[in-house]
Enzyme design. Sequence first.
Site, mmCIF file in Angstrom:
data_model
loop_
_atom_site.group_PDB
_atom_site.id
_atom_site.type_symbol
_atom_site.label_atom_id
_atom_site.label_comp_id
_atom_site.label_asym_id
_atom_site.label_seq_id
_atom_site.Cartn_x
_atom_site.Cartn_y
_atom_site.Cartn_z
ATOM 1 N N GLU A 285 9.853 14.018 -4.012
ATOM 2 C CA GLU A 285 10.555 13.164 -3.565
ATOM 3 C C GLU A 285 12.263 13.239 -4.759
ATOM 4 O O GLU A 285 13.164 13.017 -3.603
ATOM 5 C CB GLU A 285 9.944 11.984 -4.127
ATOM 6 C CG GLU A 285 10.705 10.648 -4.194
ATOM 7 C CD GLU A 285 9.806 9.753 -4.769
ATOM 8 O OE1 GLU A 285 8.298 9.817 -4.813
ATOM 9 O OE2 GLU A 285 10.566 8.646 -5.084
ATOM 10 N N SER B 213 0.081 2.823 -5.483
ATOM 11 C CA SER B 213 -0.292 4.718 -4.890
ATOM 12 C C SER B 213 -0.806 4.849 -4.120
ATOM 13 O O SER B 213 -2.352 3.970 -3.647
ATOM 14 C CB SER B 213 0.271 4.920 -6.559
ATOM 15 O OG SER B 213 -1.277 4.838 -6.443
ATOM 16 N N LYS C 190 -5.277 4.182 -3.568
ATOM 17 C CA LYS C 190 -5.889 3.524 -2.365
ATOM 18 C C LYS C 190 -6.422 4.414 -1.558
ATOM 19 O O LYS C 190 -7.504 3.989 -1.325
ATOM 20 C CB LYS C 190 -4.633 2.763 -1.262
ATOM 21 C CG LYS C 190 -4.018 1.463 -2.957
ATOM 22 C CD LYS C 190 -3.076 0.571 -1.824
ATOM 23 C CE LYS C 190 -2.610 1.066 -1.728
ATOM 24 N NZ LYS C 190 -1.192 1.325 -2.328
ATOM 25 N N HIS D 289 6.803 -3.913 0.298
ATOM 26 C CA HIS D 289 5.908 -2.855 0.150
ATOM 27 C C HIS D 289 4.914 -1.974 1.465
ATOM 28 O O HIS D 289 4.943 -1.313 2.184
ATOM 29 C CB HIS D 289 5.086 -1.020 -0.375
ATOM 30 C CG HIS D 289 6.319 -0.822 -1.805
ATOM 31 N ND1 HIS D 289 5.828 -0.430 -3.118
ATOM 32 C CD2 HIS D 289 7.843 -1.240 -1.652
ATOM 33 C CE1 HIS D 289 6.518 -0.009 -3.407
ATOM 34 N NE2 HIS D 289 8.112 -0.399 -3.095
ATOM 35 N N ASP E 224 5.088 14.068 -4.354
ATOM 36 C CA ASP E 224 4.911 12.646 -5.224
ATOM 37 C C ASP E 224 4.316 13.516 -6.562
ATOM 38 O O ASP E 224 3.905 12.999 -6.146
ATOM 39 C CB ASP E 224 5.047 12.013 -4.139
ATOM 40 C CG ASP E 224 5.120 10.910 -4.907
ATOM 41 O OD1 ASP E 224 5.408 10.700 -5.365
ATOM 42 O OD2 ASP E 224 5.280 9.444 -4.208
ATOM 43 N N ASP F 82 8.372 11.189 -13.864
ATOM 44 C CA ASP F 82 8.325 11.930 -12.612
ATOM 45 C C ASP F 82 9.360 13.338 -11.919
ATOM 46 O O ASP F 82 8.697 13.994 -11.497
ATOM 47 C CB ASP F 82 9.332 11.008 -11.733
ATOM 48 C CG ASP F 82 8.618 9.613 -11.264
ATOM 49 O OD1 ASP F 82 8.606 8.895 -10.034
ATOM 50 O OD2 ASP F 82 8.837 9.002 -12.467
ATOM 51 N N ARG G 55 -1.511 -1.050 5.670
ATOM 52 C CA ARG G 55 -0.207 -0.947 5.088
ATOM 53 C C ARG G 55 0.988 -1.115 5.973
ATOM 54 O O ARG G 55 1.420 -0.608 7.176
ATOM 55 C CB ARG G 55 0.485 0.584 4.541
ATOM 56 C CG ARG G 55 1.872 0.836 3.784
ATOM 57 C CD ARG G 55 1.740 2.223 3.725
ATOM 58 N NE ARG G 55 2.851 2.226 3.082
ATOM 59 C CZ ARG G 55 3.142 2.509 1.397
ATOM 60 N NH1 ARG G 55 1.565 1.583 0.620
ATOM 61 N NH2 ARG G 55 4.086 2.600 0.898
ATOM 62 N N THR H 206 5.465 4.652 -9.182
ATOM 63 C CA THR H 206 6.233 5.162 -9.917
ATOM 64 C C THR H 206 6.865 2.987 -10.433
ATOM 65 O O THR H 206 6.328 3.064 -11.241
ATOM 66 C CB THR H 206 8.143 5.193 -10.042
ATOM 67 O OG1 THR H 206 7.592 6.582 -9.526
ATOM 68 C CG2 THR H 206 8.452 4.990 -10.948
ATOM 69 N N ASP I 115 4.723 10.294 0.349
ATOM 70 C CA ASP I 115 3.837 8.879 0.096
ATOM 71 C C ASP I 115 2.287 9.101 0.601
ATOM 72 O O ASP I 115 0.737 8.237 0.518
ATOM 73 C CB ASP I 115 4.704 8.344 0.276
ATOM 74 C CG ASP I 115 5.548 7.756 -0.466
ATOM 75 O OD1 ASP I 115 4.722 7.645 -1.917
ATOM 76 O OD2 ASP I 115 6.369 7.133 -0.073
HETATM 77 N N1 LIG Z 1 10.501 -0.962 2.247
HETATM 78 C C1 LIG Z 1 9.643 0.291 1.574
HETATM 79 N N2 LIG Z 1 7.960 0.012 2.827
HETATM 80 C C2 LIG Z 1 7.402 0.624 2.353
HETATM 81 N N3 LIG Z 1 7.144 1.763 1.702
HETATM 82 C C3 LIG Z 1 8.482 1.740 0.229
HETATM 83 C C4 LIG Z 1 9.655 0.819 0.709
HETATM 84 N N4 LIG Z 1 10.035 1.399 -0.015
HETATM 85 C C5 LIG Z 1 9.669 2.273 -1.092
HETATM 86 N N5 LIG Z 1 7.921 2.421 -0.228
HETATM 87 C C6 LIG Z 1 7.655 3.676 -0.933
HETATM 88 O O1 LIG Z 1 6.322 3.092 -1.466
HETATM 89 C C7 LIG Z 1 5.382 3.830 -2.878
HETATM 90 C C8 LIG Z 1 4.868 3.251 -3.904
HETATM 91 O O2 LIG Z 1 3.418 2.839 -2.613
HETATM 92 P P1 LIG Z 1 2.307 2.033 -3.351
HETATM 93 O O3 LIG Z 1 3.159 0.239 -2.783
HETATM 94 O O4 LIG Z 1 1.829 2.151 -2.173
HETATM 95 O O5 LIG Z 1 2.246 2.137 -4.567
HETATM 96 C C9 LIG Z 1 6.682 4.567 -2.927
HETATM 97 O O6 LIG Z 1 6.437 5.715 -3.918
HETATM 98 P P2 LIG Z 1 6.846 6.261 -5.715
HETATM 99 O O7 LIG Z 1 6.533 4.808 -5.910
HETATM 100 O O8 LIG Z 1 6.486 7.467 -5.470
HETATM 101 O O9 LIG Z 1 8.673 5.688 -5.363
HETATM 102 C C10 LIG Z 1 8.375 4.350 -2.118
HETATM 103 O O10 LIG Z 1 7.934 5.626 -1.948
HETATM 104 MG MG LIG Z 2 6.025 7.935 -3.544
HETATM 105 MG MG LIG Z 3 9.993 6.700 -5.873
HETATM 106 MG MG LIG Z 4 7.425 9.366 -6.157
#
Ligand SMILES: Nc1ncnc2c1ncn2[C@@H]1O[C@H](COP(=O)(O)O)[C@@H](OP(=O)(O)O)[C@H]1O
Ligand SMILES: [Mg+2]
Ligand SMILES: [Mg+2]
Ligand SMILES: [Mg+2]
Length: 408
Positions: free
Chosen positions: A124, A319, A322, A295, A189, A101, A336, A194, A349
Amino acid sequence: MTVDKNINQQKKTSSHIFYSKILFLFSLIVLILAIFSSRIISSFRVATISTQMMASSQYAKELEVAQLAVQRAARLTKRVFHEKAKGTVSKDDKSPVTIGDFGAQALIISALKANFPSDEIVAEEEAAQLREDTPLRDQIWELVKSTKLDDEAAEQLLGGAIKDADAMLEIIDQGNSQGGAKGRIWAIDPIDGTKGFLRGGQYAVCLALMVDGDVKVGVLGCPNLPVDDAAPLTADIGTNATDEGRGVIFSAVQGQGATSRPLGTAGLAEGKPIAMKPITEMSNASFCESVEAGHSDQGVAGQIAQKLGITKPSVRMDSQAKYGSIARGAGDIYLRLPVSKSYQEKIWDHAAGDLIVREAGGQVTDVNGNRLDFSVGRTLAKNKGVIAAPATVHDQVIKVVQEVLGQQ
Ligand SMILES: Nc1ncnc2c1ncn2[C@@H]1O[C@H](COP(=O)(O)O)[C@@H](OP(=O)(O)O)[C@H]1O
Ligand SMILES: [Mg+2]
Ligand SMILES: [Mg+2]
Ligand SMILES: [Mg+2]
């Protein structure tokens, strides 16, 4: 008699002179008007041509730099992805961040600063933890200084190498803009998903340019998605996880459509236009959602899908891969659903994915049907959740989302 004749002759001559003068003046006026109007017409044509040129090449440089920057950053993340030790540390909010990252963010910001020095950047990650952890800083620096594009001209376009480890930390911290509704602001991002990256799943390197709060350019590098746009929607990348047949860059410029091209393609290879698949039967539609239950509310998404008549189970994928997947018609709908009332989605994001899906014929809103508002800072403070679907069925999906949420 002779005198009269002379007088008549003189009168005739002077009226002749008078009419010749009028004629001369008239011709002069016509000539001047002709010159002016031709100038006006030609300047109008020049203006039209230059507007057309501007329209066809608008954001061409931004797109080129963004694609190359994402391609280079993905080279770095791929190296880390294939390593067992990913240099993972925990951030203040307990979420993970890796050397991948930090390194990818340094490379992308350095490319943007070399080309658009006065643009603002919302990214980020920040370097604070690295200033207190020299071994971690050095590990990232080793990666950053040895990651280059093969094409020397492209590497030069991105500004070449970063000077040293301290310069790298300064660069990482240049992504600290607070965002907003004015001017040119990039959203980065460096690794989205991650947790997926650490699990061996999907992840994306994401970059978008917003101008006055509106997304103009979006680029998503997805190293683990199939290159083939027609490959079925699956998050499974297999246990041997080689790069064979994988790696795609999705791009879009507002008003110019969305494209995909292989991630490995050096330079500016022509992208293939992509489009969302029209949904004829909801029962055949497929929807995707986060792998991480924290998430997105998978229970609520399941109820929505059922009410819509979707029969297939969801594809859980990490990520912004999608967004890219539905934009190329591999899947149909991205749901989402907010898990907590207080969480605000981050602009990095969603910015690139939002434009790519809309340029591919989709609509992206929050659960209330409002477009995502990127103009209010580093988060989407005015939105809750994300619903992305082909424009033709988006209203129908939102109606069901509202019905299900209303019963909660
Ligand atoms: N409570 C929450 N609700 C929704 N998104 C969240 C979350 N906590 C973290 N995230 C975000 O969800 C992203 C990943 O999305 P997904 O679930 O679609 O893979 C994360 O990005 P990073 O991985 O860049 O930190 C983070 O920013
Ligand atoms: Mg992200
Ligand atoms: Mg992150
Ligand atoms: Mg990230």
